[in-house]
Design an enzyme around this catalytic site. Structure first.
Site, mmCIF file in Angstrom:
data_model
loop_
_atom_site.group_PDB
_atom_site.id
_atom_site.type_symbol
_atom_site.label_atom_id
_atom_site.label_comp_id
_atom_site.label_asym_id
_atom_site.label_seq_id
_atom_site.Cartn_x
_atom_site.Cartn_y
_atom_site.Cartn_z
ATOM 1 N N CYS A 54 0.833 -1.199 0.000
ATOM 2 C CA CYS A 54 0.000 0.000 0.000
ATOM 3 C C CYS A 54 0.866 1.246 0.000
ATOM 4 C CB CYS A 54 -0.901 0.030 1.241
ATOM 5 S SG CYS A 54 -1.964 -1.413 1.421
ATOM 6 N N ASN A 87 0.385 1.223 5.834
ATOM 7 C CA ASN A 87 1.151 0.436 4.869
ATOM 8 C C ASN A 87 1.943 -0.607 5.634
ATOM 9 O OD1 ASN A 87 4.193 1.069 2.988
ATOM 10 N ND2 ASN A 87 2.703 -0.551 2.704
ATOM 11 N N GLY A 88 1.759 -1.870 5.274
ATOM 12 C CA GLY A 88 2.484 -2.948 5.934
ATOM 13 C C GLY A 88 1.560 -4.068 6.334
ATOM 14 N N CYS A 90 12.467 -3.461 4.146
ATOM 15 C CA CYS A 90 12.245 -4.496 3.135
ATOM 16 C C CYS A 90 13.127 -4.240 1.915
ATOM 17 C CB CYS A 90 10.768 -4.501 2.726
ATOM 18 S SG CYS A 90 10.387 -5.598 1.337
ATOM 19 N N TYR A 103 11.788 -3.770 -6.400
ATOM 20 C CA TYR A 103 10.530 -3.798 -7.156
ATOM 21 C C TYR A 103 9.501 -2.755 -6.752
ATOM 22 C CZ TYR A 103 6.074 -5.682 -8.898
ATOM 23 O OH TYR A 103 4.852 -5.827 -9.490
ATOM 24 N N SER A 143 9.989 -2.278 -13.668
ATOM 25 C CA SER A 143 11.025 -2.437 -12.651
ATOM 26 C C SER A 143 12.240 -3.210 -13.138
ATOM 27 C CB SER A 143 10.445 -3.110 -11.405
ATOM 28 O OG SER A 143 9.715 -4.255 -11.753
ATOM 29 N N ASP A 175 14.388 -9.218 -15.476
ATOM 30 C CA ASP A 175 13.165 -8.964 -14.719
ATOM 31 C C ASP A 175 13.518 -8.923 -13.239
ATOM 32 O OD1 ASP A 175 10.528 -8.428 -14.259
ATOM 33 O OD2 ASP A 175 9.738 -10.332 -14.975
ATOM 34 N N ASP A 176 12.566 -8.454 -12.432
ATOM 35 C CA ASP A 176 12.855 -8.263 -11.012
ATOM 36 C C ASP A 176 12.677 -9.526 -10.183
ATOM 37 O OD1 ASP A 176 9.929 -8.259 -9.965
ATOM 38 O OD2 ASP A 176 9.927 -6.814 -11.592
ATOM 39 N N CYS A 224 6.447 -14.142 3.158
ATOM 40 C CA CYS A 224 6.656 -12.845 3.790
ATOM 41 C C CYS A 224 5.446 -12.527 4.666
ATOM 42 C CB CYS A 224 6.830 -11.756 2.739
ATOM 43 S SG CYS A 224 6.890 -10.084 3.422
ATOM 44 N N CYS A 274 15.579 -6.309 5.555
ATOM 45 C CA CYS A 274 14.964 -7.624 5.738
ATOM 46 C C CYS A 274 14.989 -8.351 4.413
ATOM 47 C CB CYS A 274 13.522 -7.476 6.225
ATOM 48 S SG CYS A 274 12.637 -9.061 6.368
ATOM 49 N N CYS A 277 12.226 -13.266 2.837
ATOM 50 C CA CYS A 277 11.606 -14.024 1.747
ATOM 51 C C CYS A 277 12.640 -14.783 0.928
ATOM 52 C CB CYS A 277 10.790 -13.092 0.845
ATOM 53 S SG CYS A 277 11.714 -11.688 0.207
#
Length: 473
Positions: free
Chosen positions: A7, A110-111, A248, A254, A295, A357-358, A394, A443, A446
């Site tokens: 978000c 956001n989060g 993150c 990305y 991205s 690509d990302d 994640c 972090c 993932c």
């Protein structure tokens, strides 16, 4: 399964009554890449809240004269959403508004809380009634509860932060104050700036400040609470330094816009560096380097600069369609890839192509892009990914909540290359992530499974919806 975003939040406060809704609109428009399910704006006109929230893009929800119907005011908060906890419905649209005994509050988040289920269960057992399936409502409940027994909204937020765990960058508006807060780990970005006419704005990314003509001042520190109110700007740091910073890393790879600067590090620069590293770690003889818009473009440029292979435009993106992960169904997602991207035959026909690509999540979208290039006449396709393989879920806002569909969990690099139809495949080594952003703490759970917080017992994205449906059955 494809990668989902989280978000974007935005807040603004003006010394005089003005068109704060218009400023919030432009700020959210600049943050549209962070969430495309729903959006909303709440305006504060001398303590009277007016809002507009709905499903859709910013330009759709605030089309025509809708924006003009929001009054002038001295404060506004806004939000763009992709849901990581809770489904896509109007009840989950933000900012969330609360009327309580001591006043009003509008909250944008956001989060993702890693202890959302535990907190919600406790609240429900104490009599709380939830109207949404978003963990943002849990935050709103806890802040409101604390507000009823503390002397100010910032004291309430500070007390609530002792209970919240996980990722949360918040913009909160009361009748008299605009308050921003970043969790003690700093998982998600949050910054603020000032316009020439004296307005202060806070946003998930610095690109949103530029969109309204605000000069970037600084990023909030992890754990910091920043209060804009009648007494000026007050920084509260009682939660700062309690945890090691864990921004993150995928914000740089990305999520964020390339023209944003997060915690002093250029997103564009980080992606260029990722491409350079890929060229050194996974060299290949080829005729052209192309990136998957948007991205992958910066990393492709970095790969070209390092390798000496010419950079070119091999894929064109339809600017009027959202990112591929918007669609819940696999068939629809494939259709959107066809609509969203087309190959430039003149650039790739008869050539050996390096495709940047990302990420690769499930592999379906990557396979489709490779086929697009094959159909355009590419002789060879060597895919390079500017992130390590996804191996773990994640819990902090990126919608990767199961190992079941992560292709890297079940197939080797060579097998994955064969599945997606590429001649070769190379990922950014996890050990090189620190090279992208320097000494900024990050972090990467993932990729490596090292989680800063306790892993939640219930890890389903739709856990609240399932709970409701099971209860109704």
């Amino acid at each position: 399964m494809s990668l989902h975003e989280e978000c974007g939040v935005f807040g603004i406060i003006s010394p005089v009554k003005t068109d704060v809704a218009g400023a919030a609109y432009y700020g959210l428009y600049a943050l549209q890449h962070r969430g495309q399910e729903s959006c909303g704006i709440v305006v504060n006109d001398d303590g009277v809240f007016s809002s507009r929230k709905d499903l859709g893009l910013v330009s759709e929800v605030f089309s025509g004269d809708v924006l003009s119907r929001l009054p002038e005011g001295n404060m506004a908060v806004g939000h763009v959403r992709y849901g990581t906890t809770g489904g896509n419905n109007r009840n989950n649209c933000q900012p969330m508004e609360v009327n309580h005994q001591k006043g009003k509050m509008a909250l944008a988040h956001n989060g993702n809380l890693s202890n959302a289920v535990e907190l919600r269960n406790k609240l429900e057992l104490s009599g709380a009634i939830f109207h949404s399936t978003s963990d943002t409502e849990t935050i709103a409940y806890i802040v409101t509860r604390e507000r009823l027994r503390t002397p100010s909204i910032e004291e309430a937020l500070s007390a609530a932060m002792h209970t919240l765990d996980g990722a949360y960058s918040l913009v909160l508006m009361s009748s008299r104050k605009l308050i921003c807060a970043r969790d003690p780990y700093g998982f998600r970005p949050l910054c603020y700036g000032k316009t020439p006419d004296g307005m202060y704005a806070a946003a998930s990314e610095s690109c949103a400040l530029k969109a309204i003509g605000a000069e970037f001042v600084r990023d909030l520190e992890p754990g910091e609470i920043l209060v804009f109110g009648p007494e000026g700007i007050v920084s509260r740091r009682e939660h700062c330094g309690k945890k090691k910073k864990k921004l993150c890393i995928f914000e740089y790879i990305y999520f964020a816009r390339p023209d944003s600067v997060i915690d002093g590090v250029s997103v564009h620069g980080a992606r260029l560096q990722a491409g350079r590293i890929l060229a050194r770690k996974h060299p290949v003889s080829a005729d052209i380097v192309i990136g998957v818009p948007d991205s992958g473009l910066d990393a492709a440029l970095g790969f070209s600069m390092e390798s000496g292979i010419p950079y070119g435009i091999g894929l064109i993106k339809n600017k009027y369609i959202g990112r591929t992960f918007i669609s819940p169904g696999q068939d629809t997602r494939l259709d959107q890839v066809r609509i969203k991207l087309s190959a430039v035959e003149e650039s790739v026909r008869g050539k050996s192509v390096v495709l940047i690509d990302d990420s690769i999540v499930r592999g379906t979208t990557s396979g489709r892009i490779v086929r697009l290039l094959r159909e355009a006449g590419a002789k060879e396709i060597h895919m390079r990914i500017s992130a390590p393989p996804f191996l773990h879920p994640c819990y902090y806002g990126t919608d990767i909540d199961s190992r079941e569909h992560l292709i890297a969990c079940h197939h080797s690099v060579e097998e994955t290359a064969e599945i997606i139809g590429a001649d070769s495949l190379g990922y950014l080594p996890a050990a090189e992530l620190s090279s992208l952003i320097g000494n900024c703490g990050y972090c990467s759970a993932c990729f490596d499974g090292t989680y800063p917080t306790a892993v939640p017992a219930d890890t389903r994205k739709d856990r609240f919806e399932r709970k409701l449906s099971e209860r109704d059955a």
